[in-house]
Design a protein around this motif. Structure first.
Motif, PDB file in Angstrom:
ATOM      1  N   LEU A 196      42.569 -29.409  16.739  1.00  0.00           N
ATOM      2  CA  LEU A 196      42.839 -28.017  17.100  1.00  0.00           C
ATOM      3  C   LEU A 196      42.626 -27.053  15.937  1.00  0.00           C
ATOM      4  CD1 LEU A 196      45.907 -28.521  19.438  1.00  0.00           C
ATOM      5  CD2 LEU A 196      43.770 -27.358  20.061  1.00  0.00           C
ATOM      6  N   ASP A 197      42.560 -27.553  14.725  1.00  0.00           N
ATOM      7  CA  ASP A 197      42.261 -26.702  13.571  1.00  0.00           C
ATOM      8  C   ASP A 197      40.803 -26.232  13.582  1.00  0.00           C
ATOM      9  OD1 ASP A 197      44.813 -26.855  12.474  1.00  0.00           O
ATOM     10  OD2 ASP A 197      44.338 -28.621  11.264  1.00  0.00           O
ATOM     11  N   PHE A 198      39.949 -26.905  14.347  1.00  0.00           N
ATOM     12  CA  PHE A 198      38.515 -26.641  14.292  1.00  0.00           C
ATOM     13  C   PHE A 198      37.950 -25.992  15.550  1.00  0.00           C
ATOM     14  CE2 PHE A 198      39.327 -30.295  11.507  1.00  0.00           C
ATOM     15  CZ  PHE A 198      38.768 -29.836  10.328  1.00  0.00           C
ATOM     16  N   VAL A 199      38.630 -26.111  16.685  1.00  0.00           N
ATOM     17  CA  VAL A 199      38.037 -25.693  17.954  1.00  0.00           C
ATOM     18  C   VAL A 199      38.531 -24.314  18.380  1.00  0.00           C
ATOM     19  CG1 VAL A 199      37.748 -28.088  18.682  1.00  0.00           C
ATOM     20  CG2 VAL A 199      39.826 -26.846  19.340  1.00  0.00           C
ATOM     21  N   THR A 200      37.856 -23.768  19.381  1.00  0.00           N
ATOM     22  CA  THR A 200      38.246 -22.474  19.931  1.00  0.00           C
ATOM     23  C   THR A 200      38.769 -22.580  21.361  1.00  0.00           C
ATOM     24  OG1 THR A 200      35.892 -22.126  20.396  1.00  0.00           O
ATOM     25  CG2 THR A 200      36.797 -21.015  18.469  1.00  0.00           C
ATOM     26  N   GLY A 219      44.914 -34.070  24.943  1.00  0.00           N
ATOM     27  CA  GLY A 219      46.055 -34.409  25.784  1.00  0.00           C
ATOM     28  C   GLY A 219      45.902 -35.722  26.521  1.00  0.00           C
ATOM     29  N   GLU A 220      45.039 -36.603  26.001  1.00  0.00           N
ATOM     30  CA  GLU A 220      44.780 -37.883  26.663  1.00  0.00           C
ATOM     31  C   GLU A 220      45.505 -39.049  25.979  1.00  0.00           C
ATOM     32  OE1 GLU A 220      40.320 -36.955  28.400  1.00  0.00           O
ATOM     33  OE2 GLU A 220      40.529 -37.518  26.285  1.00  0.00           O
ATOM     34  N   GLY A 221      46.350 -38.730  25.008  1.00  0.00           N
ATOM     35  CA  GLY A 221      47.141 -39.764  24.357  1.00  0.00           C
ATOM     36  C   GLY A 221      46.566 -40.296  23.066  1.00  0.00           C
ATOM     37  N   PHE A 222      45.568 -39.622  22.521  1.00  0.00           N
ATOM     38  CA  PHE A 222      44.963 -40.055  21.261  1.00  0.00           C
ATOM     39  C   PHE A 222      45.588 -39.287  20.094  1.00  0.00           C
ATOM     40  CE2 PHE A 222      42.027 -41.096  24.633  1.00  0.00           C
ATOM     41  CZ  PHE A 222      41.727 -42.421  24.344  1.00  0.00           C
ATOM     42  N   PRO A 223      45.509 -39.830  18.882  1.00  0.00           N
ATOM     43  CA  PRO A 223      46.350 -39.331  17.790  1.00  0.00           C
ATOM     44  C   PRO A 223      45.865 -38.092  17.046  1.00  0.00           C
ATOM     45  CG  PRO A 223      45.093 -41.229  17.040  1.00  0.00           C
ATOM     46  CD  PRO A 223      44.798 -41.080  18.508  1.00  0.00           C
ATOM     47  N   ASN A 224      44.680 -37.595  17.332  1.00  0.00           N
ATOM     48  CA  ASN A 224      44.112 -36.561  16.455  1.00  0.00           C
ATOM     49  C   ASN A 224      44.148 -35.146  17.021  1.00  0.00           C
ATOM     50  OD1 ASN A 224      43.325 -38.410  14.374  1.00  0.00           O
ATOM     51  ND2 ASN A 224      41.621 -39.051  15.668  1.00  0.00           N
ATOM     52  N   ASP A 225      44.852 -34.951  18.129  1.00  0.00           N
ATOM     53  CA  ASP A 225      44.800 -33.642  18.786  1.00  0.00           C
ATOM     54  C   ASP A 225      45.192 -32.500  17.851  1.00  0.00           C
ATOM     55  OD1 ASP A 225      44.146 -35.155  20.963  1.00  0.00           O
ATOM     56  OD2 ASP A 225      45.686 -34.341  22.284  1.00  0.00           O
ATOM     57  N   ALA A 264      49.221 -23.772  22.108  1.00  0.00           N
ATOM     58  CA  ALA A 264      49.840 -22.449  21.986  1.00  0.00           C
ATOM     59  C   ALA A 264      49.981 -22.045  20.526  1.00  0.00           C
ATOM     60  CB  ALA A 264      51.205 -22.453  22.677  1.00  0.00           C
ATOM     61  N   GLN A 265      50.378 -22.971  19.681  1.00  0.00           N
ATOM     62  CA  GLN A 265      50.556 -22.667  18.258  1.00  0.00           C
ATOM     63  C   GLN A 265      49.237 -22.351  17.566  1.00  0.00           C
ATOM     64  OE1 GLN A 265      52.778 -25.907  16.506  1.00  0.00           O
ATOM     65  NE2 GLN A 265      54.507 -25.637  17.899  1.00  0.00           N
ATOM     66  N   HIS A 266      48.149 -22.972  18.032  1.00  0.00           N
ATOM     67  CA  HIS A 266      46.842 -22.745  17.413  1.00  0.00           C
ATOM     68  C   HIS A 266      46.087 -21.561  18.030  1.00  0.00           C
ATOM     69  CE1 HIS A 266      47.509 -26.753  15.694  1.00  0.00           C
ATOM     70  NE2 HIS A 266      46.535 -26.478  14.855  1.00  0.00           N
ATOM     71  N   HIS A 267      46.635 -20.990  19.100  1.00  0.00           N
ATOM     72  CA  HIS A 267      46.051 -19.800  19.730  1.00  0.00           C
ATOM     73  C   HIS A 267      44.603 -20.037  20.182  1.00  0.00           C
ATOM     74  CE1 HIS A 267      49.601 -17.614  18.435  1.00  0.00           C
ATOM     75  NE2 HIS A 267      49.382 -18.034  17.207  1.00  0.00           N
ATOM     76  N   VAL A 268      44.347 -21.206  20.778  1.00  0.00           N
ATOM     77  CA  VAL A 268      43.021 -21.455  21.339  1.00  0.00           C
ATOM     78  C   VAL A 268      43.084 -21.313  22.856  1.00  0.00           C
ATOM     79  CG1 VAL A 268      42.431 -23.010  19.443  1.00  0.00           C
ATOM     80  CG2 VAL A 268      43.308 -23.963  21.580  1.00  0.00           C
ATOM     81  N   ILE A 269      41.923 -21.185  23.472  1.00  0.00           N
ATOM     82  CA  ILE A 269      41.836 -20.999  24.919  1.00  0.00           C
ATOM     83  C   ILE A 269      42.183 -22.302  25.627  1.00  0.00           C
ATOM     84  CG2 ILE A 269      40.235 -20.495  26.810  1.00  0.00           C
ATOM     85  CD1 ILE A 269      38.663 -18.806  24.721  1.00  0.00           C
ATOM     86  N   LEU A 270      42.968 -22.213  26.689  1.00  0.00           N
ATOM     87  CA  LEU A 270      43.374 -23.401  27.437  1.00  0.00           C
ATOM     88  C   LEU A 270      42.516 -23.600  28.680  1.00  0.00           C
ATOM     89  CD1 LEU A 270      45.309 -25.757  28.113  1.00  0.00           C
ATOM     90  CD2 LEU A 270      46.754 -24.062  29.295  1.00  0.00           C
ATOM     91  N   GLY A 271      41.995 -24.815  28.832  1.00  0.00           N
ATOM     92  CA  GLY A 271      41.293 -25.209  30.038  1.00  0.00           C
ATOM     93  C   GLY A 271      41.930 -26.443  30.645  1.00  0.00           C
ATOM     94  N   ASP A 302      38.805 -38.613  22.464  1.00  0.00           N
ATOM     95  CA  ASP A 302      39.036 -40.061  22.435  1.00  0.00           C
ATOM     96  C   ASP A 302      38.097 -40.783  21.471  1.00  0.00           C
ATOM     97  OD1 ASP A 302      36.959 -39.369  24.436  1.00  0.00           O
ATOM     98  OD2 ASP A 302      36.847 -41.535  24.740  1.00  0.00           O
ATOM     99  N   ASP A 303      37.131 -40.083  20.918  1.00  0.00           N
ATOM    100  CA  ASP A 303      36.189 -40.681  19.972  1.00  0.00           C
ATOM    101  C   ASP A 303      36.889 -40.893  18.629  1.00  0.00           C
ATOM    102  OD1 ASP A 303      34.107 -41.151  18.075  1.00  0.00           O
ATOM    103  OD2 ASP A 303      32.679 -40.074  19.331  1.00  0.00           O
ATOM    104  N   PRO A 304      36.796 -42.100  18.052  1.00  0.00           N
ATOM    105  CA  PRO A 304      37.420 -42.327  16.738  1.00  0.00           C
ATOM    106  C   PRO A 304      36.923 -41.358  15.667  1.00  0.00           C
ATOM    107  CG  PRO A 304      36.759 -44.410  17.733  1.00  0.00           C
ATOM    108  CD  PRO A 304      36.182 -43.328  18.585  1.00  0.00           C
ATOM    109  N   ARG A 305      35.722 -40.793  15.879  1.00  0.00           N
ATOM    110  CA  ARG A 305      35.157 -39.861  14.901  1.00  0.00           C
ATOM    111  C   ARG A 305      35.432 -38.406  15.275  1.00  0.00           C
ATOM    112  NH1 ARG A 305      29.132 -40.666  15.406  1.00  0.00           N
ATOM    113  NH2 ARG A 305      29.793 -40.339  17.564  1.00  0.00           N
ATOM    114  N   ALA A 306      36.374 -38.171  16.178  1.00  0.00           N
ATOM    115  CA  ALA A 306      36.562 -36.832  16.734  1.00  0.00           C
ATOM    116  C   ALA A 306      36.817 -35.771  15.666  1.00  0.00           C
ATOM    117  CB  ALA A 306      37.703 -36.842  17.749  1.00  0.00           C
ATOM    118  N   VAL A 307      37.703 -36.062  14.727  1.00  0.00           N
ATOM    119  CA  VAL A 307      38.001 -35.082  13.675  1.00  0.00           C
ATOM    120  C   VAL A 307      36.766 -34.846  12.817  1.00  0.00           C
ATOM    121  CG1 VAL A 307      39.392 -34.612  11.633  1.00  0.00           C
ATOM    122  CG2 VAL A 307      40.460 -35.630  13.655  1.00  0.00           C
TER     123      VAL A 307
END
Length: 237
Positions: A26-30, A16-22, A54-61, A211-216
Motif C-alpha cells: 500500500l506504500d506504492f499503489v494508488t 485482502g487475500e491473507g498474504f503478508p505484504n499488504d 483507509a490509512q494510506h488514502h488509496v482508492i478502494l475497489g 499473492d505473488d512472493p515478489r509483490a513488494v
C-alpha cells in the motif's frame, strides 16, 4: 510549441487475500482491489486490510471471485449470466458493509481470477458482470480488445483498461496462461519495455498481484520505472 502532455497511470494491487505484504504494498499503489471473502481470506483479514487502505488514502475497489478456495478462484466455472450478476452483487454488497465500518466507499470493481478471465471472452460471464455494474453504477477493470470492453461500451459501463507489467502477452493481446512456460516476465529490461509499451497503448491501470512472493519488489520496481519516465502515479477515479 505546445508543452509535452503529462502522462499518468494508476497502480492497483489485489489485496485482502491473507498474504503478508499488504501493508507494505500500500506504500506504492494508488488503488486497492480488496477480496470480498469468497475465493480467500475471512472477515478479520478483510477488515484489517480495509483499515490499512483507509490509512494510506488509496482508492478502494471490490475484488469478487468464484467461491472456489481450493483453487484460489482461478479454476474456470460453467455458469450463467444471472448467477454471475448475483455473485458480484452479493460480494460487493458484503464488502461495502465492511468498508463503511472504516469510512470507505467502493469506487470500482475488478473481478478476480477465472471470473476476470472468463468475462473477457465469454458472453454469459461478461453479461453477468456488466449487469451488476449497471446496478452498482461502478466502473469495471478489464483488458483492452476484450468482449467485456466491447460490451461495456454498448451498455454504457465505464471501462478501465488494465495492464500487467510482469505477465507475457500473446500476439492477439491476451495474457499467456500461468500454466504455460515463460508466462511470467523476470527480466527487468523486458518489464520496462512492456510497461512503456502498455502506457503508450492507453492502459489506465497496472496490476500488482498481492499473492505473488515478489509483490513488494514488483510494486517498488514498477513505481520506480514510472517515476523515471516522468509518468505520474494517479488514481483513475
Amino acid at each position: 510549441m505546445n508543452p509535452p502532455s503529462i502522462r499518468s497511470i494508476d497502480l492497483n494491487a489485489d489485496l485482502g487475500e491473507g498474504f503478508p505484504n499488504d501493508r507494505v504494498i500500500l506504500d506504492f499503489v494508488t488503488s486497492a482491489s480488496v477480496c470480498c471473502g469468497a475465493h480467500a481470506a475471512d472477515r478479520a483479514v478483510i477488515l484489517e486490510t480495509l483499515r490499512e487502505v483507509a490509512q494510506h488514502h488509496v482508492i478502494l475497489g471490490a475484488h469478487p471471485g468464484f467461491a472456489d478456495r481450493d483453487h484460489f478462484g482461478r479454476r474456470e466455472q460453467v455458469t450463467s449470466a444471472r448467477a454471475v450478476e448475483q455473485l458480484v452483487l452479493g460480494q460487493v454488497d458484503a464488502l461495502a458493509l465492511l468498508a463503511a465500518e472504516v469510512g470507505l466507499v467502493i469506487q470500482y470493481v475488478k473481478p478476480h481470477g477465472a471470473l476476470y478471465n472468463q468475462a473477457q471472452r465469454q458472453a454469459e460471464v461478461a453479461e453477468g458482470v456488466l449487469s451488476a455494474m449497471v446496478r452498482l453504477q461502478l466502473p469495471v477493470l478489464g483488458q483492452p480488445g476484450s468482449l467485456l470492453e466491447a460490451s461495456a461500451k454498448v451498455r454504457g459501463v465505464p471501462f478501465v483498461i488494465e495492464g500487467f507489467p510482469d505477465r507475457r502477452y500473446r500476439d492477439d493481446g491476451r495474457l499467456v496462461p500461468r500454466s504455460e512456460p515463460n508466462a511470467i516476465l523476470n527480466d527487468s529490461r523486458e518489464i520496462e519495455s512492456q510497461v512503456l509499451r502498455l502506457v503508450d497503448d492507453g492502459v489506465a491501470s497496472f496490476c500488482i498481484h498481492g499473492d505473488d512472493p515478489r509483490a513488494v519488489e514488483n510494486a517498488r520496481t514498477i513505481r520506480t520505472l514510472l517515476e523515471q519516465h516522468a509518468i505520474v502515479l494517479k488514481g483513475f477515479v
